[in-house]
Scaffold this motif. Structure first.
Motif, short mmCIF file in Angstrom:
data_model
loop_
_atom_site.label_atom_id
_atom_site.label_comp_id
_atom_site.label_asym_id
_atom_site.label_seq_id
_atom_site.Cartn_x
_atom_site.Cartn_y
_atom_site.Cartn_z
N VAL A 1 -9.53 24.07 -0.21
CA VAL A 1 -9.48 23.44 1.12
C VAL A 1 -10.75 23.76 1.90
O VAL A 1 -11.33 22.89 2.56
CB VAL A 1 -8.23 23.92 1.89
N GLY A 2 -11.20 25.02 1.83
CA GLY A 2 -12.41 25.40 2.54
C GLY A 2 -13.63 24.65 2.06
O GLY A 2 -14.48 24.25 2.86
N ALA A 3 -13.74 24.43 0.75
CA ALA A 3 -14.88 23.69 0.21
C ALA A 3 -14.87 22.24 0.70
O ALA A 3 -15.92 21.68 1.04
CB ALA A 3 -14.87 23.74 -1.30
N ILE A 4 -13.69 21.63 0.74
CA ILE A 4 -13.59 20.25 1.21
C ILE A 4 -13.93 20.17 2.70
O ILE A 4 -14.68 19.28 3.14
CB ILE A 4 -12.19 19.69 0.93
N VAL A 5 -13.39 21.10 3.48
CA VAL A 5 -13.68 21.12 4.92
C VAL A 5 -15.17 21.35 5.16
O VAL A 5 -15.77 20.77 6.07
CB VAL A 5 -12.84 22.20 5.62
N GLY A 6 -15.79 22.19 4.33
CA GLY A 6 -17.21 22.46 4.48
C GLY A 6 -18.08 21.25 4.21
O GLY A 6 -19.24 21.21 4.67
N GLU A 7 -17.57 20.27 3.48
CA GLU A 7 -18.35 19.06 3.19
C GLU A 7 -18.27 18.04 4.32
O GLU A 7 -19.13 17.16 4.43
CB GLU A 7 -17.83 18.41 1.89
N LEU A 8 -17.26 18.16 5.18
CA LEU A 8 -17.05 17.14 6.20
C LEU A 8 -18.11 17.15 7.31
O LEU A 8 -18.64 16.08 7.64
CB LEU A 8 -15.65 17.29 6.80
N PRO A 9 -18.47 18.31 7.90
CA PRO A 9 -19.43 18.26 9.02
C PRO A 9 -20.86 17.97 8.59
O PRO A 9 -21.68 17.65 9.42
CB PRO A 9 -19.33 19.68 9.63
N THR A 10 -21.16 18.10 7.31
CA THR A 10 -22.54 17.96 6.85
C THR A 10 -22.90 16.52 6.50
O THR A 10 -24.06 16.23 6.22
CB THR A 10 -22.77 18.82 5.60
N LYS B 1 -22.00 8.46 -9.44
CA LYS B 1 -21.67 8.83 -8.06
C LYS B 1 -20.33 8.24 -7.63
O LYS B 1 -19.81 8.61 -6.58
CB LYS B 1 -22.77 8.35 -7.11
N ARG B 2 -19.78 7.34 -8.42
CA ARG B 2 -18.47 6.76 -8.14
C ARG B 2 -17.35 7.44 -8.92
O ARG B 2 -16.19 7.05 -8.81
CB ARG B 2 -18.48 5.27 -8.45
N SER B 3 -17.70 8.47 -9.70
CA SER B 3 -16.72 9.16 -10.51
C SER B 3 -16.10 10.32 -9.74
O SER B 3 -16.82 11.15 -9.17
CB SER B 3 -17.37 9.69 -11.79
N LEU B 4 -14.78 10.39 -9.73
CA LEU B 4 -14.09 11.51 -9.08
C LEU B 4 -14.31 12.81 -9.85
O LEU B 4 -14.21 13.89 -9.27
CB LEU B 4 -12.60 11.21 -8.95
N ILE B 5 -14.59 12.70 -11.14
CA ILE B 5 -14.88 13.91 -11.91
C ILE B 5 -16.18 14.53 -11.42
O ILE B 5 -16.29 15.75 -11.26
CB ILE B 5 -14.96 13.58 -13.42
N TYR B 6 -17.18 13.70 -11.17
CA TYR B 6 -18.45 14.19 -10.64
C TYR B 6 -18.24 14.84 -9.27
O TYR B 6 -18.71 15.97 -9.02
CB TYR B 6 -19.45 13.03 -10.52
N HIS B 7 -17.55 14.15 -8.38
CA HIS B 7 -17.32 14.69 -7.04
C HIS B 7 -16.42 15.93 -7.10
O HIS B 7 -16.61 16.88 -6.33
CB HIS B 7 -16.69 13.63 -6.15
N GLY B 8 -15.45 15.91 -8.01
CA GLY B 8 -14.59 17.08 -8.16
C GLY B 8 -15.35 18.30 -8.63
O GLY B 8 -15.08 19.42 -8.19
N TRP B 9 -16.33 18.10 -9.53
CA TRP B 9 -17.13 19.22 -10.01
C TRP B 9 -17.97 19.81 -8.89
O TRP B 9 -18.13 21.03 -8.79
CB TRP B 9 -18.03 18.80 -11.16
N VAL B 10 -18.53 18.96 -8.02
CA VAL B 10 -19.32 19.45 -6.88
C VAL B 10 -18.46 20.34 -5.98
O VAL B 10 -18.87 21.43 -5.57
CB VAL B 10 -19.91 18.26 -6.08
N THR B 11 -17.26 19.87 -5.68
CA THR B 11 -16.35 20.66 -4.85
C THR B 11 -15.87 21.91 -5.58
O THR B 11 -15.74 22.98 -4.99
CB THR B 11 -15.15 19.80 -4.43
N LEU B 12 -15.61 21.77 -6.88
CA LEU B 12 -15.12 22.90 -7.66
C LEU B 12 -16.15 24.03 -7.73
O LEU B 12 -15.78 25.21 -7.65
CB LEU B 12 -14.76 22.44 -9.07
N SER B 13 -17.42 23.70 -7.86
CA SER B 13 -18.45 24.74 -7.94
C SER B 13 -18.48 25.56 -6.66
O SER B 13 -18.57 26.80 -6.71
CB SER B 13 -19.81 24.10 -8.22
N ALA B 14 -18.39 24.90 -5.50
CA ALA B 14 -18.35 25.63 -4.24
C ALA B 14 -17.05 26.43 -4.11
O ALA B 14 -17.04 27.55 -3.58
CB ALA B 14 -18.50 24.67 -3.06
N THR B 15 -15.96 25.86 -4.62
CA THR B 15 -14.67 26.55 -4.56
C THR B 15 -14.69 27.85 -5.35
O THR B 15 -14.26 28.90 -4.85
CB THR B 15 -13.56 25.63 -5.11
#
Length: 305
Positions: free
Chosen positions: A241-250, A98-112
């Motif tokens: 950008v939309g995927a990142i913005v979509g993660e902020l309010p949740t 959960k501290r890996s940027l690769i893990y977090h990047g994949w989560v955002t990439l899938s939504a992207t």
């Protein structure tokens, strides 16, 4: 060689400006830490120091310049701090951590990618309809333009709340926000491309008794590809950008947006900047992949320059 030299020159200039800007922005914090460590600083009065500008503090405490680049919680991290954080959270962490940027990047990439697929498909369908239907041209296109005047930061919470109320959670809300940002560039680019054949070319197709479908597949669609790929490069970046913005309010716990939130909550500016750079690198890779597909396809079709 000249191109590489120009790039390195620009990067070097950015690094110099970045390091220079970090000094006055972080000097106040560096002085506070030095005072706690018993180091004499100028001026010694805390109230006077707060009233002084970062530049004035820097000129009076030149010996603390190097300390402004090594703070744990700086206002503006130095470039090497961001680079170290990127290395630690990518190469030095397990991919599923959960501290890996690769893990977090994949989560955002899938939504992207999901949102980009939705937005691209919708944009192409709307463009085809707009080009072939006067009614859609007069009705849909103005609404597509108006839709982009709504700030995404205001629209994203509304979309998420509505979808949550009907039980839709997870990747879908983020993908819809990504699609919202990516469909418009595709619509505009595809409409421009489908209308790019001149009157002589369309008249030639009519001379051959080509149907509207044949004209579309053999003339309009091939002519639109350079325009389409140009818009896809914009769309894929906007989708991220939309995927990142979509993660902020949740209040998401995973994704690059979640890393930005966590960094802002706990004052971890180095984490924030590393997540921003990770997003920029990811966007560059995605745009580069679209560019490779463009060159390969256009070369195969004999349309490359």
């Amino acid at each position: 060689m000249k191109t590489l030299l120009a790039i390195l020159t620009v990067v070097g200039a950015i690094m110099v400006i970045w390091y220079a800007a970090a000094v006055p922005m972080n000097m106040g914090t560096a002085i506070s830490e030095a005072q706690r460590a018993g180091v004499e600083v100028t001026p010694p009065e805390a109230q006077v120091r707060r009233d002084m500008s970062g530049t004035s503090l820097t000129l009076k405490n030149l010996g603390l310049i190097s300390a402004t680049w090594e703070l744990k919680r700086p206002r503006l991290p130095a470039p090497h701090q961001v680079a170290i954080e990127l290395w630690d959270t990518t190469a030095m962490k397990k991919v599923n951590s959960k501290r890996s940027l690769i893990y977090h990047g994949w989560v955002t990439l899938s939504a992207t990618l999901l949102g980009f697929a939705f937005g691209t498909g919708l944009g192409i369908l709307l463009a085809v309809g707009i080009v072939h239907s006067k009614v859609m041209d007069m009705s849909v296109m103005p609404w597509a333009i108006v839709s982009q005047t709504i700030p995404i930061i205001a629209l994203a919470p509304m979309i998420i709340v509505v979808l949550y109320s009907i039980g839709i959670q997870g990747i879908i809300p983020k993908a819809i926000i990504s699609a919202y940002l990516s469909f418009f560039p595709v619509v505009v680019g595809m409409v421009k491309g489908l209308r790019s054949p001149d009157a002589m070319q369309t008249d030639l197709m009519h001379t051959y008794s080509a149907s509207q479908a044949e004209t579309f597949w053999k003339l309009r669609l091939p002519s639109s590809l350079p325009y389409l790929f140009a818009s896809l490069k914009v769309g894929i970046a906007a989708s991220l950008v939309g995927a990142i913005v979509g993660e902020l309010p949740t209040g998401a716990v995973s994704g690059l947006g979640a890393r930005l939130l966590a960094g802002s909550y706990y004052g971890q500016t180095v984490q924030i900047w590393s997540a921003l750079f990770a997003a920029a690198i990811l966007a560059s890779v995605l745009v580069g992949i679209v560019g490779l597909l463009e060159r390969g396809l256009l070369r195969r079709m004999g349309l490359s320059r």
